[in-house]
Design a protein around this motif. Structure first.
Motif, PDB file in Angstrom:
ATOM      1  N   GLY A 105       0.763  -1.169  -0.099  1.00 13.06           N
ATOM      2  CA  GLY A 105      -0.098  -0.121   0.045  1.00 13.06           C
ATOM      3  C   GLY A 105       0.894   1.188   0.109  1.00 13.06           C
ATOM      4  N   PHE A 106       0.338   2.356  -0.340  1.00 15.43           N
ATOM      5  CA  PHE A 106       0.713   3.485  -0.400  1.00 15.43           C
ATOM      6  C   PHE A 106       0.182   4.525   0.708  1.00 15.43           C
ATOM      7  N   THR A 107       1.112   5.533   1.026  1.00 15.00           N
ATOM      8  CA  THR A 107       0.500   6.587   1.899  1.00 15.00           C
ATOM      9  C   THR A 107       0.970   7.807   1.000  1.00 15.00           C
ATOM     10  N   GLU A 109       0.656  12.127   0.161  1.00 14.20           N
ATOM     11  CA  GLU A 109       0.589  13.425   0.749  1.00 14.20           C
ATOM     12  C   GLU A 109       0.090  14.309  -0.146  1.00 14.20           C
ATOM     13  N   GLN A 113      -2.128  16.957   3.787  1.00 14.80           N
ATOM     14  CA  GLN A 113      -2.880  15.980   4.239  1.00 14.80           C
ATOM     15  C   GLN A 113      -2.262  14.392   4.080  1.00 14.80           C
ATOM     16  N   THR A 114      -2.489  13.571   4.541  1.00 13.11           N
ATOM     17  CA  THR A 114      -2.253  12.239   4.267  1.00 13.11           C
ATOM     18  C   THR A 114      -3.457  11.182   3.903  1.00 13.11           C
ATOM     19  N   PHE A 115      -3.088  10.364   2.972  1.00 15.82           N
ATOM     20  CA  PHE A 115      -4.261   9.534   2.349  1.00 15.82           C
ATOM     21  C   PHE A 115      -3.672   8.379   2.283  1.00 15.82           C
ATOM     22  N   PRO A 116      -3.922   7.174   3.066  1.00 16.49           N
ATOM     23  CA  PRO A 116      -3.568   5.741   2.699  1.00 16.49           C
ATOM     24  C   PRO A 116      -4.357   5.163   1.638  1.00 16.49           C
ATOM     25  N   ASP A 118      -4.767   1.309   0.212  1.00 17.21           N
ATOM     26  CA  ASP A 118      -4.462  -0.367   0.823  1.00 17.21           C
ATOM     27  C   ASP A 118      -3.538  -1.072  -0.113  1.00 17.21           C
ATOM     28  N   LEU A 173       4.569  10.787  -2.307  1.00 19.32           N
ATOM     29  CA  LEU A 173       4.582   9.642  -1.196  1.00 19.32           C
ATOM     30  C   LEU A 173       5.111  10.290   0.175  1.00 19.32           C
ATOM     31  N   LYS A 174       4.376   9.645   1.124  1.00 18.55           N
ATOM     32  CA  LYS A 174       4.867  10.374   2.549  1.00 18.55           C
ATOM     33  C   LYS A 174       6.291   9.774   2.745  1.00 18.55           C
TER      34      LYS A 174
END
Length: 794
Positions: A105-107, A109, A113-116, A118, A173-174
């Motif tokens: 999965g990716f997190t 930005e 804001q962060t958005f995971p 899955d 990517l975070k």
């Protein structure tokens, strides 16, 4: 002549009248059909979902995955980095070939804001040619042509950016400085897939110039030309092995010797639509399905529905005498057989539609119960939209028509003269009812025995001695991420009073890592590939693995880096009569032998293991006392955060991993247990209804017997004897059938329980007792009736 049109318009009135006259029988039928439809619908929906994987992908029948095997390491779902260019350039059967890597999965930005997300994949430019996603924005040919591009699903894009259009919008990517520009928005395939993803990034930065045929890192999929098939692809691989791989890998060895030895490179061609259910390759992207479980639960669903239908047939034909005069009068007044068939089928159909409402209510509860007990989400959804309700409607209508067909034809065939002699009707089909009762309880018998055997095998797998200690062992998967701070964390961990010992290693039982290497003893002509376990000197004590001969590794002896320890199976595989001191591969000396232990599924024979001394492993095993596991986890996470900053710790308990080895058996055991109880309940519903009918029909006989001095127990035995003999016969039939089935299922396990007589006797006794209790309620009630009330009309 009666007005048949009026008869049809008054159809619902007639049904409601019948229900008022016979509330018990219609109630039993409604409950039995509703429960049967709910069970079958849930189970067959599960089967349908499992079979639907990857079947909504356009041209899916032309898409194949290429797996590989080398050094006898077992099959891998991944394959060589160089394979995709070779296939694209040299294989005429291939239209497009793609290679990609998975991601947990990716997190992302965006706008602080962060958005995971899955699931995601790192893919090449051919990915969207092999898998033709519908592009809502952008085009497949323009997607991921540069490493700074990204493709998102519409749902993920809406969650991150809000409203579109989305092309050209950026995100990162975070914890990484790279910025990505949206190059495409796609609509996911409507069905299930074993390649779920919400985002796709370019794999190009991860590619290297690896030209080795004995290194696998990438998933390789191909789409064949419309004129080509699997055979053409397999022919290409046979040619590739002979003309390219063999000359590079073993130029001084004949092809026949190489292809039959452990050094050969092999390929697996897997149809896309068979991967989820049938793939048994290592390192798959997701945990696949279980075809045995799918077949078993599907068959159980069909049988439960048949049992519910049998109840309807039995109760309908048993109460035929109650409707004989109605049929006789209608026929005398001009009604023909076809009109009566329509009437009775209409009644059956109406009842099944009412049962559909019951089933709709029960199916959600049943699914929730099944998932709660099994601990696994078996179905993503049920009855959450119009298509599912339409499917349930069609399912119920078909059930009603099939269940009502025989009673309709049977009742409509009554001749007026016979029918008006009501006492002569209703018992003519007793033999058929007996056969159907035996059929029902035979199924129940097989389910009860199967449920017990599967439960016993599961208990054996979970509780038997595996040859090592696995309780209270926590493993840090990403221990290597600490780099030079690894030893610091280890020291901090060992200061906790709950820690017994720690061990740095690169492989654990039931772990995520696979190590193989070739070994050859002095007496062997050819090397063989064996499992490797890179460990330190604390591993054997942490896992409580028994040392049978020799000694353990020592941190004080630099020479131990070239020494090995074997398990018993490895001693046999390497043909060592005196293992201690034996030399492998000219420079590896055996210093110890440990007992065999089950580090894989009980379906597999214990494999040979070679332990190598390695203090630079990338995971840390921690043996704990188990007094306060939550407290230790908090201590561990605090210690990790002090050293790793924002990098999250990834850990697991060894018990959980071992449980995953038997997870499918656990789900199957609990699911069969639930549906065995429901099947037995449905069978007892029918038995209760037949007993009620039988006691009502023999009420005067019972009254006469009581007047003549019969006791309550004698009357209960009289009324129950015939039905109990049918149940006993059913178990006599069900037991050998169950023995064949469970014995075949157990053959899939190398380590399994023995089938003992009590595993068949206990369910049989329990089934007979349950049937007797079902029969006794009505029998005792009939036996306690006042004979004067029953005989007063005589």
């Amino acid at each position: 002549m009666i007005d048949l049109t009026m008869m049809n318009t008054n159809f619902l009135r007639q049904i409601s009248r019948q229900i008022r006259r016979h509330p018990l029988f219609y109630g039993l039928n409604l409950l039995g059909l509703g429960l049967g439809i709910a069970c079958a619908f849930v189970l067959l929906s599960y089967v349908r979902q499992e079979w639907s994987y990857d079947r909504s992908i356009p041209d899916g029948e032309q898409i194949y995955r290429i797996g590989t095997n080398f050094m006898d390491m077992g099959g891998f779902a991944i394959s060589q980095e160089k394979l995709q260019p070779v296939l694209q350039e040299k294989c005429q059967a291939v239209a497009y070939a793609t290679r990609f890597r998975g991601s947990s999965g990716f997190t992302f930005e965006a706008d602080q804001q962060t958005f995971p997300v899955d699931a995601g994949l790192y893919v090449d430019t051919n990915f969207f040619r092999v898998f033709p996603y519908e592009f809502i924005e952008g085009q497949a040919g323009d997607a991921l042509v540069t490493p700074d591009q990204i493709v998102l699903t519409e749902e993920v894009a809406q969650r991150i950016f809000g409203t579109g259009p989305y092309l050209g919008k950026t995100l990162s990517l975070k914890d990484e400085k790279s910025t990505f520009s949206v190059a495409g928005i796609v609509r996911p395939f409507p069905g299930k897939t074993h390649l779920p993803a919400g985002a796709w990034l370019s794999v190009a930065p991860q590619l290297s110039d690896d030209r080795s045929w004995t290194s696998a890192r990438y998933y390789t999929y191909v789409k064949l030309n419309s004129q080509s098939d699997k055979g053409n692809l397999e022919d290409f691989f046979a040619q590739l092995q002979r003309e390219e791989i063999h000359p590079q890998s073993a130029p001084n060895t004949s092809f026949e010797t190489w292809i039959g030895g452990s050094q050969a490179v092999h390929f697996y061609v897997q149809p896309l639509q068979e991967i989820y259910l049938y793939s048994d390759l290592n390192m798959d992207l997701i945990s696949g399905g279980n075809p045995t479980q799918v077949w078993i639960l599907g068959i159980i669903g069909v049988f439960i529905l048949l049992m519910a239908g049998v109840n309807y047939v039995n109760l309908s034909t048993a109460t035929a005498s109650a409707r004989a005069k109605e049929i006789g009068i209608k026929k005398t007044m001009g009604a023909n057989q076809s009109q009566l068939i329509v009437q009775f089928l209409g009644e059956s159909l109406t009842l099944s539609l009412l049962a559909m409402v019951v089933a709709g209510s029960l199916s959600g509860l049943l699914l929730k119960l099944l998932e709660t007990v099994s601990g696994e989400v078996l179905l993503s959804s049920i009855l959450d939209g119009t298509p599912q309700w339409l499917l349930l409607l069609g399912f119920s209508v078909l059930t009603g028509l099939l269940a009502g067909a025989y009673p309709a034809f049977h009742l409509s065939r009554f001749q007026p003269v016979w029918a008006l002699k009501s006492d002569s009707m209703g018992h003519r089909k007793g033999h058929l009812r007996n056969v159907l009762v035996v059929f029902q309880f035979s199924i129940a018998a097989a389910l009860m025995i199967g449920s017990l055997v599967i439960f016993r095998q599961l208990s054996y797998m979970q509780n038997s001695d595996k040859g090592f200690q696995h309780d209270n062992v926590l493993v840090i998967r990403n221990f290597n991420d600490l780099g030079t701070k690894k030893e610091t964390l280890r020291e901090m961990v060992e200061q906790n009073s709950q820690v017994v010992t720690t061990s740095i290693n690169s492989r654990m039982p039931a772990g995520y890592n696979l190590w193989r290497a070739t070994y050859q003893s002095e007496t062997m002509d050819q090397a063989i590939s064996l499992n490797g376990f890179p460990i330190d000197e604390h591993y054997l004590s942490a896992m409580d693995i028994k040392l049978l001969e020799g000694r353990n590794f020592s941190g004080d002896l630099a020479t131990d880096t070239s020494n090995v320890i074997l398990n018993e199976s490895a001693v046999k595989a390497l043909e060592l009569e005196e293992p201690i001191g034996a030399v492998l591969n000219d420079d590896r000396r055996v210093i110890g032998v440990v007992s065999d232990f089950n580090f894989e599924s009980f379906r597999n024979q214990i494999a040979p293991i070679v332990f190598n001394y390695d203090v630079d492993g990338y995971q840390l095993a921690i043996k704990l006392t188990g007094n306060d596991l939550p407290g230790f986890v908090r201590h561990l996470e605090d210690s990790w955060s002090q050293l790793a900053g924002d990098e999250k710790i990834r850990y697991y308990f060894l018990d959980d991993n071992l449980a995953e080895l038997s997870a499918k058996e656990a789900v199957l055991s609990r699911a069969i247990g639930i549906f065995t109880v429901l099947a037995l309940f449905i069978a007892c519903l029918g038995l209760f209804g037949l007993t009620t009918h039988a006691t009502s029909r023999r009420a005067k006989e019972i009254g006469v017997r009581k007047v003549l001095g019969a006791t309550v127990s004698q009357i209960v035995v009289l009324l129950s004897r015939d039905f109990l003999s049918l149940v006993a016969l059913a178990f006599a039939i069900g037991i050998p059938v169950a023995w064949i089935l469970v014995n075949k299922w157990l053959q899939g396990f190398v380590y399994r329980i023995d089938l003992n007589w009590w595993m068949f006797a206990a369910p049989a006794i329990a089934g007979v007792v349950i049937a007797f209790l079902t029969l006794s309620y009505q029998s005792v009630s009939a036996a306690l009736n006042n004979p004067a009330e029953v005989l007063k009309d005589e």
